[in-house]
Design a protein around this motif. Structure first.
Motif, PDB file in Angstrom:
ATOM      1  N   PHE A 165       0.831  -1.207   0.000  1.00  0.00           N
ATOM      2  CA  PHE A 165       0.000   0.000   0.000  1.00  0.00           C
ATOM      3  C   PHE A 165       0.866   1.258   0.000  1.00  0.00           C
ATOM      4  O   PHE A 165       0.569   2.222  -0.693  1.00  0.00           O
ATOM      5  CB  PHE A 165      -0.917  -0.013   1.222  1.00  0.00           C
ATOM      6  N   TYR A 166       1.920   1.238   0.800  1.00  0.00           N
ATOM      7  CA  TYR A 166       2.858   2.360   0.864  1.00  0.00           C
ATOM      8  C   TYR A 166       4.190   1.922   0.267  1.00  0.00           C
ATOM      9  O   TYR A 166       4.566   0.766   0.348  1.00  0.00           O
ATOM     10  CB  TYR A 166       3.129   2.778   2.306  1.00  0.00           C
ATOM     11  N   SER A 167       4.892   2.854  -0.296  1.00  0.00           N
ATOM     12  CA  SER A 167       6.262   2.588  -0.733  1.00  0.00           C
ATOM     13  C   SER A 167       7.157   3.667  -0.142  1.00  0.00           C
ATOM     14  O   SER A 167       6.703   4.771   0.168  1.00  0.00           O
ATOM     15  CB  SER A 167       6.373   2.564  -2.254  1.00  0.00           C
ATOM     16  N   SER A 186       6.988   6.964  -2.129  1.00  0.00           N
ATOM     17  CA  SER A 186       5.773   7.781  -2.184  1.00  0.00           C
ATOM     18  C   SER A 186       5.136   8.052  -0.819  1.00  0.00           C
ATOM     19  O   SER A 186       4.126   8.751  -0.750  1.00  0.00           O
ATOM     20  CB  SER A 186       4.745   7.098  -3.085  1.00  0.00           C
ATOM     21  N   PHE A 187       5.700   7.516   0.262  1.00  0.00           N
ATOM     22  CA  PHE A 187       5.091   7.685   1.586  1.00  0.00           C
ATOM     23  C   PHE A 187       5.206   9.125   2.069  1.00  0.00           C
ATOM     24  O   PHE A 187       6.267   9.724   2.056  1.00  0.00           O
ATOM     25  CB  PHE A 187       5.759   6.762   2.609  1.00  0.00           C
ATOM     26  N   PRO A 209       3.846  11.180   5.496  1.00  0.00           N
ATOM     27  CA  PRO A 209       3.152  10.982   6.767  1.00  0.00           C
ATOM     28  C   PRO A 209       1.797  11.683   6.856  1.00  0.00           C
ATOM     29  O   PRO A 209       0.856  11.150   7.434  1.00  0.00           O
ATOM     30  CB  PRO A 209       4.134  11.536   7.795  1.00  0.00           C
ATOM     31  N   THR A 263      -0.510  12.006   4.821  1.00  0.00           N
ATOM     32  CA  THR A 263      -1.606  11.327   4.146  1.00  0.00           C
ATOM     33  C   THR A 263      -1.676   9.838   4.503  1.00  0.00           C
ATOM     34  O   THR A 263      -2.423   9.093   3.872  1.00  0.00           O
ATOM     35  CB  THR A 263      -1.487  11.473   2.616  1.00  0.00           C
ATOM     36  N   SER A 264      -0.946   9.441   5.519  1.00  0.00           N
ATOM     37  CA  SER A 264      -0.995   8.037   5.925  1.00  0.00           C
ATOM     38  C   SER A 264      -2.300   7.755   6.658  1.00  0.00           C
ATOM     39  O   SER A 264      -2.893   8.636   7.286  1.00  0.00           O
ATOM     40  CB  SER A 264       0.193   7.694   6.814  1.00  0.00           C
TER      41      SER A 264
END
Length: 100
Positions: free
Chosen positions: A3-5, A8-9, A11, A13-14
């Motif tokens: 889902f996260y990489s 592109s992560f 914080p 928008t996590s």
């Protein structure tokens, strides 16, 4: 595919950050309602935990509320002062509140 990489992560928008913001906004919106009843969100949460049997000691209550035991003890001491409870002993919180 995760889902996260790492590339592109962000914080802000996590899912964890956003769910925490929703929770905090909810508590802020509820506090005036609780204040009108003479309590706070955390006090109400503790009362529900006791009522539902999820906690019956200060340590269990602290664990369920994700608070340290010192803060939970102060919460209980405030309840005792307001309710006129003055007894201390080895009884559980639920036993103390039901017999006093």
């Amino acid at each position: 595919m995760p889902f996260y990489s790492a590339d592109s992560f962000v914080p802000d928008t996590s899912l964890g950050f956003l769910s925490k913001r929703v929770f905090q906004s909810s508590v802020l919106a509820l506090e005036p309602i609780f204040a009108a009843e003479g309590t706070t969100y955390i006090q109400w949460s503790a009362m529900v935990l006791l009522w539902r049997g999820y906690a019956d000691t200060c340590v269990a209550l602290a664990r369920e509320l994700c608070h340290d035991t010192g803060a939970t003890t102060r919460l209980i001491e405030r309840w005792k002062a307001v309710a006129g409870w003055n007894e201390r002993g080895a009884r559980t919180i639920a036993e103390s509140s039901s017999s006093d």
